[in-house]
Write an enzyme that holds these catalytic residues in place. Structure first.
Site, short mmCIF file in Angstrom:
data_model
loop_
_atom_site.label_atom_id
_atom_site.label_comp_id
_atom_site.label_asym_id
_atom_site.label_seq_id
_atom_site.Cartn_x
_atom_site.Cartn_y
_atom_site.Cartn_z
N ARG A 101 1.02 -1.06 -0.11
CA ARG A 101 0.10 -0.02 0.07
C ARG A 101 0.80 1.12 -0.12
O ARG A 101 0.72 2.15 -0.50
CB ARG A 101 -0.90 0.18 1.12
CG ARG A 101 -1.94 -1.22 1.20
CD ARG A 101 -2.96 -0.58 2.54
NE ARG A 101 -3.82 -1.82 3.04
CZ ARG A 101 -3.39 -2.75 3.46
NH1 ARG A 101 -2.33 -3.05 3.90
NH2 ARG A 101 -4.35 -3.75 3.67
N ILE A 102 1.80 1.30 0.92
CA ILE A 102 2.79 2.45 1.01
C ILE A 102 3.47 2.70 -0.23
O ILE A 102 4.02 3.73 -0.90
CB ILE A 102 3.71 2.54 2.20
CG1 ILE A 102 2.61 2.54 3.54
CG2 ILE A 102 4.31 3.81 2.45
CD1 ILE A 102 3.53 2.09 4.91
N THR B 21 12.12 4.62 4.74
CA THR B 21 10.77 4.97 5.56
C THR B 21 10.30 3.68 6.09
O THR B 21 9.31 3.91 6.78
CB THR B 21 9.87 5.75 5.00
OG1 THR B 21 9.27 5.14 3.71
CG2 THR B 21 10.37 7.41 4.69
N ARG C 141 11.95 0.23 7.74
CA ARG C 141 12.80 -0.19 9.04
C ARG C 141 13.78 0.00 8.84
O ARG C 141 14.68 -0.48 8.04
CB ARG C 141 12.15 -1.47 9.47
CG ARG C 141 10.84 -1.59 9.99
CD ARG C 141 10.42 -1.07 11.41
NE ARG C 141 9.39 -1.03 11.88
CZ ARG C 141 8.15 -0.24 11.84
NH1 ARG C 141 8.25 0.75 10.78
NH2 ARG C 141 7.21 -0.49 12.43
N GLU D 99 17.50 1.94 16.41
CA GLU D 99 16.61 3.22 16.91
C GLU D 99 16.45 3.31 18.37
O GLU D 99 16.25 2.06 18.78
CB GLU D 99 15.42 2.95 16.40
CG GLU D 99 14.93 4.39 15.68
CD GLU D 99 13.72 4.15 14.53
OE1 GLU D 99 13.78 3.54 13.47
OE2 GLU D 99 12.63 4.37 15.06
N HIS E 85 11.83 9.14 12.74
CA HIS E 85 10.88 7.99 12.48
C HIS E 85 9.49 8.70 12.62
O HIS E 85 8.53 8.40 13.40
CB HIS E 85 10.78 6.85 13.48
CG HIS E 85 10.23 5.71 13.18
ND1 HIS E 85 10.65 4.30 13.47
CD2 HIS E 85 8.99 5.66 12.47
CE1 HIS E 85 9.76 3.34 12.94
NE2 HIS E 85 8.87 4.24 12.16
N ILE E 86 9.26 9.83 11.82
CA ILE E 86 8.10 10.70 11.85
C ILE E 86 7.26 10.35 10.49
O ILE E 86 6.27 11.02 10.09
CB ILE E 86 8.28 12.04 11.82
CG1 ILE E 86 9.14 12.50 10.80
CG2 ILE E 86 8.86 12.63 13.24
CD1 ILE E 86 9.41 14.27 10.67
N GLY E 87 7.30 9.16 9.90
CA GLY E 87 6.55 8.79 8.45
C GLY E 87 5.27 9.08 8.76
O GLY E 87 4.47 9.93 7.81
C1 DGY Z 1 4.40 2.16 11.16
O1 DGY Z 1 3.23 2.28 11.46
O2 DGY Z 1 5.00 0.96 11.27
C2 DGY Z 1 5.46 3.28 10.97
O3 DGY Z 1 6.54 2.92 11.20
C3 DGY Z 1 4.85 4.13 12.33
O4 DGY Z 1 5.19 5.32 11.59
#
Ligand code: DGY
Length: 326
Positions: A163-164, A242, A244, A273, A291-293
């Site tokens: 999805r992303i 963005t 892991r 992290e 980690h602000i995605g």
């Molecule tokens: C997730 O939902 O896995 C994201 O890393 C949080 O921002």
């Protein structure tokens, strides 16, 4: 509907006002941590004892020790994240505990941030900002902070077309980029409509100007991008992560950025992290974010609400809306 005999729900962080209101409508007892950033391990191990549901953060390690501490009352672990590598899903399954995540509600926010990193690194935005702030005298010149032309035929390589990854592809399409992606079982029609070409990883790395990672962290994807893959990407190329941190070998990345093996990187996640490899901190050609995605206001509310709804459903004896399958 729910019955009041369903046991306590523990939330390992202080929820937003909206999420708090949702918690107040639940029939059973709820305990919440006081700190929005979560609890220490010791606090969590103590507070989870006897809980029937745990709503937790990606920074909470849910392993056998935690499950033992919770005891046999625990029925659901609802992660407020789509990634669930912090949870031993098999250990939960073995004890009959449902695990849920928050897919679908953070795709656009995360892709926005990945694309922001793509632009910031390709066009050297952060470096140029630091330069102006430094007070060094400057005037327009043809070679000042020259970077990658994004919308003149640059190629984006998407690793993990879920999805992303697809949300990232939609943004790249609007910028007229050529889009390639590693093979995916789920992409289907939309991938075809966006004109995405499928390539095996080594070919994608060689072909792409920008490689953006959107795959989950699994034993198979740990260090998927190491020294050899960075070499395949080549000088001038850009890596965006963005997803892991441990998908990338951070020491190899720092070395590749320092010696020009690749051109730049944009990182929202880190291997260990919140620690960041010290060599990365010293480099100008990497943009580092904490980690602000998914950190859009509405997105964060949706994530919390979905996690709470998963917990509510399982406590009420209903199927969880978004279960993680072992
Ligand atoms: C997730 O939902 O896995 C994201 O890393 C949080 O921002």
């Amino acid at each position: 509907m729910s019955t009041p005999t369903q046991g306590r729900l523990h939330v390992s962080f202080r929820p937003s006002d909206r999420a708090h209101q949702a918690l107040e409508t639940l029939p059973g007892p709820v305990t919440c941590a006081a700190d929005p950033s979560g609890q220490t391990r010791a606090e969590l191990l103590s507070d989870v004892r006897g809980a029937a549901a745990l709503v937790c953060l990606l920074t909470d390690r849910v392993d056998a020790e935690l499950l033992d501490a919770a005891g046999p009352s625990l029925r659901i672990v609802a992660n407020m994240a789509v990634g669930h590598d912090n949870i031993d899903v098999a250990a939960c399954a073995a004890r009959g505990i449902t695990v849920t995540n928050t897919p679908g509600v953070l795709d656009e926010a995360t892709a926005d941030l990945a694309f922001a990193l793509l632009l910031a690194t390709s066009r050297r935005v952060v470096e140029a900002d630091a330069f102006v702030r430094s007070g060094e005298p400057w005037s327009w010149r043809p070679d000042l902070f020259v970077g990658l032309d994004v919308s003149s035929g640059a190629t984006l390589g998407i690793v993990g077309l879920g999805r992303i990854g697809l949300a990232m592809a939609r943004r790249a399409r609007a910028f007229d980029m050529r889009i390639v992606a590693t093979p995916s079982r789920s992409a289907g029609e939309e991938a075809a409509r966006l004109g995405i070409e499928t390539l095996p990883l080594p070919d994608l790395l060689v072909t792409s100007d920008v490689v953006s990672l959107h795959c989950p962290l699994t034993p198979e994807t740990r260090h998927l991008i190491g020294a050899e893959e960075l070499r395949q990407m080549g000088p001038g190329s850009v890596l965006v992560n963005t997803a892991r941190g441990p998908i990338v070998d951070e020491a190899a990345l720092a070395a590749a950025l320092a010696d020009g093996t690749i051109g730049a990187a944009g990182l929202d996640v880190f291997e260990d992290e919140p620690a960041v490899h010290p060599d990365l901190l010293a480099l100008p050609n990497v943009v580092l974010l904490p980690h602000i995605g998914s950190a859009g206001r509405a997105t964060r509310d949706r994530m919390a609400m979905l996690a709470i709804d998963n917990a509510r459903a399982v406590l009420a004896g209903e199927p969880a809306p978004t279960p993680v399958h072992p």
